[in-house]
Design an enzyme around this catalytic site. Structure first.
Site, PDB file in Angstrom:
ATOM      1  N   LYS A  93     -10.190  -3.570 -10.780  1.00  0.00           N
ATOM      2  CA  LYS A  93      -9.077  -4.075 -10.135  1.00  0.00           C
ATOM      3  C   LYS A  93      -9.414  -4.371  -8.845  1.00  0.00           C
ATOM      4  O   LYS A  93      -9.690  -3.726  -7.820  1.00  0.00           O
ATOM      5  CB  LYS A  93      -7.801  -3.059 -10.173  1.00  0.00           C
ATOM      6  CG  LYS A  93      -6.586  -3.517  -9.703  1.00  0.00           C
ATOM      7  CD  LYS A  93      -5.652  -2.823  -8.899  1.00  0.00           C
ATOM      8  CE  LYS A  93      -5.873  -2.652  -7.391  1.00  0.00           C
ATOM      9  NZ  LYS A  93      -5.847  -3.690  -6.574  1.00  0.00           N
TER      10      LYS A  93
ATOM     11  N   GLY B 209      -8.481   6.981  -0.500  1.00  0.00           N
ATOM     12  CA  GLY B 209      -9.448   7.695  -1.263  1.00  0.00           C
ATOM     13  C   GLY B 209      -8.797   9.024  -1.438  1.00  0.00           C
ATOM     14  O   GLY B 209      -9.139   9.721  -2.407  1.00  0.00           O
TER      15      GLY B 209
ATOM     16  N   GLU C  43     -16.098   5.313  -1.897  1.00  0.00           N
ATOM     17  CA  GLU C  43     -16.700   4.674  -0.397  1.00  0.00           C
ATOM     18  C   GLU C  43     -15.647   4.410   0.410  1.00  0.00           C
ATOM     19  O   GLU C  43     -14.978   3.391   0.276  1.00  0.00           O
ATOM     20  CB  GLU C  43     -17.524   3.544  -0.829  1.00  0.00           C
ATOM     21  CG  GLU C  43     -18.711   3.674  -1.955  1.00  0.00           C
ATOM     22  CD  GLU C  43     -19.933   4.619  -1.371  1.00  0.00           C
ATOM     23  OE1 GLU C  43     -20.260   4.417  -0.302  1.00  0.00           O
ATOM     24  OE2 GLU C  43     -20.580   5.076  -1.947  1.00  0.00           O
TER      25      GLU C  43
ATOM     26  N   CYS D 116     -17.289  -1.757   6.949  1.00  0.00           N
ATOM     27  CA  CYS D 116     -17.182  -0.321   7.080  1.00  0.00           C
ATOM     28  C   CYS D 116     -18.240   0.291   7.813  1.00  0.00           C
ATOM     29  O   CYS D 116     -18.225   1.131   8.353  1.00  0.00           O
ATOM     30  CB  CYS D 116     -17.179   0.171   5.517  1.00  0.00           C
ATOM     31  SG  CYS D 116     -18.362  -0.401   4.683  1.00  0.00           S
TER      32      CYS D 116
ATOM     33  N   GLU E   3     -10.492   4.418  12.499  1.00  0.00           N
ATOM     34  CA  GLU E   3     -11.205   3.291  11.940  1.00  0.00           C
ATOM     35  C   GLU E   3     -10.216   2.215  12.330  1.00  0.00           C
ATOM     36  O   GLU E   3      -8.912   2.202  11.933  1.00  0.00           O
ATOM     37  CB  GLU E   3     -11.448   3.277  10.636  1.00  0.00           C
ATOM     38  CG  GLU E   3     -12.146   2.056   9.963  1.00  0.00           C
ATOM     39  CD  GLU E   3     -12.559   1.977   8.615  1.00  0.00           C
ATOM     40  OE1 GLU E   3     -11.594   2.348   7.767  1.00  0.00           O
ATOM     41  OE2 GLU E   3     -13.547   1.472   8.176  1.00  0.00           O
TER      42      GLU E   3
HETATM   43  P1  NAD Z   1      -7.371   0.086   1.052  1.00  0.00           P
HETATM   44  O1  NAD Z   1      -7.600   1.334   0.703  1.00  0.00           O
HETATM   45  O2  NAD Z   1      -5.994  -0.141   1.293  1.00  0.00           O
HETATM   46  O3  NAD Z   1      -7.287  -0.603  -0.526  1.00  0.00           O
HETATM   47  C1  NAD Z   1      -8.515  -0.747  -1.335  1.00  0.00           C
HETATM   48  C2  NAD Z   1      -8.005  -1.067  -2.710  1.00  0.00           C
HETATM   49  O4  NAD Z   1      -7.482   0.141  -3.267  1.00  0.00           O
HETATM   50  C3  NAD Z   1      -7.146  -2.364  -3.151  1.00  0.00           C
HETATM   51  O5  NAD Z   1      -7.723  -2.767  -4.180  1.00  0.00           O
HETATM   52  C4  NAD Z   1      -5.824  -1.362  -3.332  1.00  0.00           C
HETATM   53  O6  NAD Z   1      -4.959  -2.327  -4.089  1.00  0.00           O
HETATM   54  C5  NAD Z   1      -6.301  -0.251  -3.702  1.00  0.00           C
HETATM   55  N1  NAD Z   1      -5.484   0.915  -3.349  1.00  0.00           N
HETATM   56  C6  NAD Z   1      -4.812   1.436  -2.252  1.00  0.00           C
HETATM   57  N2  NAD Z   1      -4.354   2.417  -2.453  1.00  0.00           N
HETATM   58  C7  NAD Z   1      -4.418   3.073  -3.872  1.00  0.00           C
HETATM   59  C8  NAD Z   1      -4.108   4.161  -4.513  1.00  0.00           C
HETATM   60  N3  NAD Z   1      -3.479   5.006  -3.945  1.00  0.00           N
HETATM   61  N4  NAD Z   1      -4.441   4.326  -5.816  1.00  0.00           N
HETATM   62  C9  NAD Z   1      -5.030   3.347  -6.283  1.00  0.00           C
HETATM   63  N5  NAD Z   1      -5.596   2.117  -5.635  1.00  0.00           N
HETATM   64  C10 NAD Z   1      -5.243   2.058  -4.428  1.00  0.00           C
HETATM   65  O7  NAD Z   1      -8.361  -0.689   1.870  1.00  0.00           O
HETATM   66  P2  NAD Z   1      -8.422  -2.319   2.441  1.00  0.00           P
HETATM   67  O8  NAD Z   1      -7.522  -2.344   3.489  1.00  0.00           O
HETATM   68  O9  NAD Z   1      -8.507  -3.049   1.427  1.00  0.00           O
HETATM   69  O10 NAD Z   1     -10.123  -2.333   2.813  1.00  0.00           O
HETATM   70  C11 NAD Z   1     -10.428  -1.524   4.001  1.00  0.00           C
HETATM   71  C12 NAD Z   1     -11.027  -0.391   3.808  1.00  0.00           C
HETATM   72  O11 NAD Z   1     -12.116  -0.261   3.032  1.00  0.00           O
HETATM   73  C13 NAD Z   1     -11.624   0.287   5.319  1.00  0.00           C
HETATM   74  O12 NAD Z   1     -11.203   1.362   5.557  1.00  0.00           O
HETATM   75  C14 NAD Z   1     -13.011   0.276   4.938  1.00  0.00           C
HETATM   76  O13 NAD Z   1     -13.921   0.996   5.794  1.00  0.00           O
HETATM   77  C15 NAD Z   1     -13.233   0.390   3.561  1.00  0.00           C
HETATM   78  N6  NAD Z   1     -14.461  -0.059   3.126  1.00  0.00           N
HETATM   79  C16 NAD Z   1     -15.486   0.973   2.939  1.00  0.00           C
HETATM   80  C17 NAD Z   1     -16.594   0.534   2.155  1.00  0.00           C
HETATM   81  C18 NAD Z   1     -17.817   1.487   1.884  1.00  0.00           C
HETATM   82  O14 NAD Z   1     -18.807   1.045   1.227  1.00  0.00           O
HETATM   83  N7  NAD Z   1     -17.731   2.466   2.465  1.00  0.00           N
HETATM   84  C19 NAD Z   1     -16.910  -0.904   2.367  1.00  0.00           C
HETATM   85  C20 NAD Z   1     -16.067  -1.810   2.621  1.00  0.00           C
HETATM   86  C21 NAD Z   1     -14.682  -1.471   3.008  1.00  0.00           C
END
Ligand code: NAD
Length: 484
Positions: free
Chosen positions: A175, A232, A249, A283, A382
């Site tokens: 997804k 997460g 991650e 990230c 962040e």
């Molecule tokens: P987000 O957590 O809002 O969403 C990420 C994904 O998770 C989306 O597909 C969203 O629909 C889904 N999602 C959100 N909450 C959920 C839940 N409770 N249950 C199931 N699915 C859920 O993040 P974002 O704003 O899209 O991305 C930015 C974040 O991603 C930043 O915090 C960044 O640091 C992190 N990131 C981490 C890495 C890494 O490898 N450590 C890499 C890239 C981005």
């Protein structure tokens, strides 16, 4: 405007059950660029049912690993062949400068190739001698994987889950993020071209409810997630109910420590992209820069001058390095943090506003804060935008303490002419990846975080093991316990 009205379920494109759609908005023009299905619970259920059946009943997991490895290699080739059009879609949907989007192609293909190379030498069947007896260890696929990704690493972050899942013999439901669904369609086409068997891969576009359904679904054995620490935590809690394996991650607030002897001719060309790549929306960026107090003004001056030279503008312009932020919501968030930094008493040494004359698109100026102390929220949380905090320190012990005083532990860098000294310092930092005199990652090297930056690693042998269960097989029974 592009309209995609099908989802990829087990290798077949078909209309979703949901009638809802997601409209993808260009961050630079604010115009709609595409609509894609917004999957409902039923669609996720269908995808999981097919993945479950294929895992339990087909020959996929029993095939020679080499066969699966070759499929993964072919996906890498197929995605690279599609990259010129994919790069355009990425720039249109999330505003990544076209130069950067193009460069992401080889990195994404590299994830498939490096995982294939890792798996070629991985002992899926291993002989081990235990304390008393020998055993054979069978490294078996974990089962059905649910993969959930953010928008900021198109294809790459999908690939870091798809590649190990496939070589391990898992089936997978992906997804992608609602902001960046278009690259996922390219990946589905690449899977088709590479000959992924029916039922093995599903890619379903949707928002938060679709992600939540995948996490709670009893038919899913493992969740591989990249995204925010807030999501997460929620995923970990939900996954606990069905004892799913989890790979998380999450975010970062990584420190670059510039040591007293560092040469700015080395530091600045690395630190500028290391703080500003993908317009600060990555990230592993070095969003805290720790500098010796004695060199504070010199380093701040050079850093600001370097950042100021980055061309900011239309992401489709060839020279652009800094584009818009992904969404109006993301720009609001970044602007709130800039206001907060001022309220907390930090000084804006560069930027702090919107670029003059750019009234359309979600742009902010790259911003450097000085006078930051590590207990300010701008130093702890962040921000996920082009905002960097410079924090002075008096000695190396203090620098290490500041670097470690963070809820996160994802990346880091130590800059010094004396490499041994740099190595000594970086050994003391609690973080998943660290670079001497630079910034950068490699898809074949395990990547992941300490502390609030996640659980597990992606890439390399560690990244493959996350998708495997270990079964121990004894050829002979233990000696019977004597009852005489
Ligand atoms: P987000 O957590 O809002 O969403 C990420 C994904 O998770 C989306 O597909 C969203 O629909 C889904 N999602 C959100 N909450 C959920 C839940 N409770 N249950 C199931 N699915 C859920 O993040 P974002 O704003 O899209 O991305 C930015 C974040 O991603 C930043 O915090 C960044 O640091 C992190 N990131 C981490 C890495 C890494 O490898 N450590 C890499 C890239 C981005």
């Amino acid at each position: 405007m592009l309209t995609r009205d099908e989802i990829y379920i087990g290798g077949t494109w078909r209309p979703p059950r949901s009638t809802a759609t997601i409209t993808v908005i260009s961050p630079s023009t604010e115009a709609a660029v595409a609509t894609v299905p917004d999957a409902a619970d039923d669609d996720i259920d269908d995808a999981v049912a097919i993945a479950r059946r294929t895992f339990d009943e087909s020959d996929w997991r029993w095939r020679d690993p080499l066969e699966r490895i070759e499929i993964v290699e072919r996906i890498g080739d197929a995605i690279e062949a599609r990259w010129p059009a994919t790069a355009e879609a990425i720039t249109a949907s999330i505003g990544t400068p076209i130069m950067v989007a193009r460069a992401m192609g080889s990195g994404s293909a590299g994830v498939f190739r490096s995982m294939a190379a890792t798996a070629k030498t991985f002992p899926f069947i291993e002989e081990r001698h235990g304390f008393e007896r020998p055993a054979t260890l069978l490294h078996e696929p974990v089962g059905v994987v649910g993969a959930i990704t953010p928008w900021n690493g198109p294809v790459y972050l999908l690939a870091t889950k798809l590649a190990p899942a496939l070589v391990a013999g898992c089936t997978i439901v992906i997804k992608p993020a609602p902001e960046a669904p278009l690259d996922a369609f390219a990946l589905a086409d690449a899977c088709d071209e590479a000959g992924v068997p029916p039922g093995v891969v599903s890619i379903v576009t949707g928002g938060l409810p679709a992600g939540q359904r995948l996490v709670e679904h009893p038919g899913v054995d493992m969740i591989a997630f990249t995204g925010s620490d807030t999501a997460g935590r929620s995923i970990m809690a939900t996954a606990a109910a069905t004892l799913k394996r989890i790979e998380l991650e999450l975010g970062g607030k990584s420190a670059a420590i510039v040591l007293e002897d560092a040469d700015l001719a080395t530091v600045i060309p690395q630190l500028v992209p290391g703080t500003m790549l993908v317009t600060g929306q990555a990230c592993a960026l070095l969003s805290r820069v720790l500098v010796p107090r004695s060199r504070h003004d010199e380093i701040v001056g050079a850093l600001c001058a370097g950042i100021q030279m980055l061309p900011l503008g239309d992401p489709f312009d060839e020279g652009t390095v800094l584009g818009p932020l992904v969404s109006a919501r993301q720009r609001d968030r970044v602007e709130r943090y800039i206001a907060l930094g001022r309220e907390e008493g930090a000084t804006v040494a560069l930027g702090g506003g919107r670029p003059a004359g750019m009234t359309t698109g979600w742009y902010v100026e790259p911003t450097v804060f000085t006078g930051v102390s590590n207990d300010m929220r701008v130093a702890r949380e962040e921000i996920f935008g082009p905002v960097v905090s410079v924090i002075p320190y008096d000695d190396e012990d203090e620098a290490v303490a500041i670097a470690n005083d963070s809820p996160f532990g994802l990346a880091g860098a130590v800059f010094a002419e004396d490499r041994e000294r740099a190595f000594d310092v970086l050994r003391r930092i609690r973080t998943g990846v660290c670079t001497i005199n630079g910034f950068g990652l490699d898809p074949g090297i395990p990547f992941g975080g300490f502390k609030g930056s996640g659980i597990g690693r992606e890439g390399g042998v560690e990244g493959l093991r996350a998708y495997l269960e270990t079964k121990a097989v004894f050829d002979t029974p233990a000696a019977p316990i004597s009852t005489a």
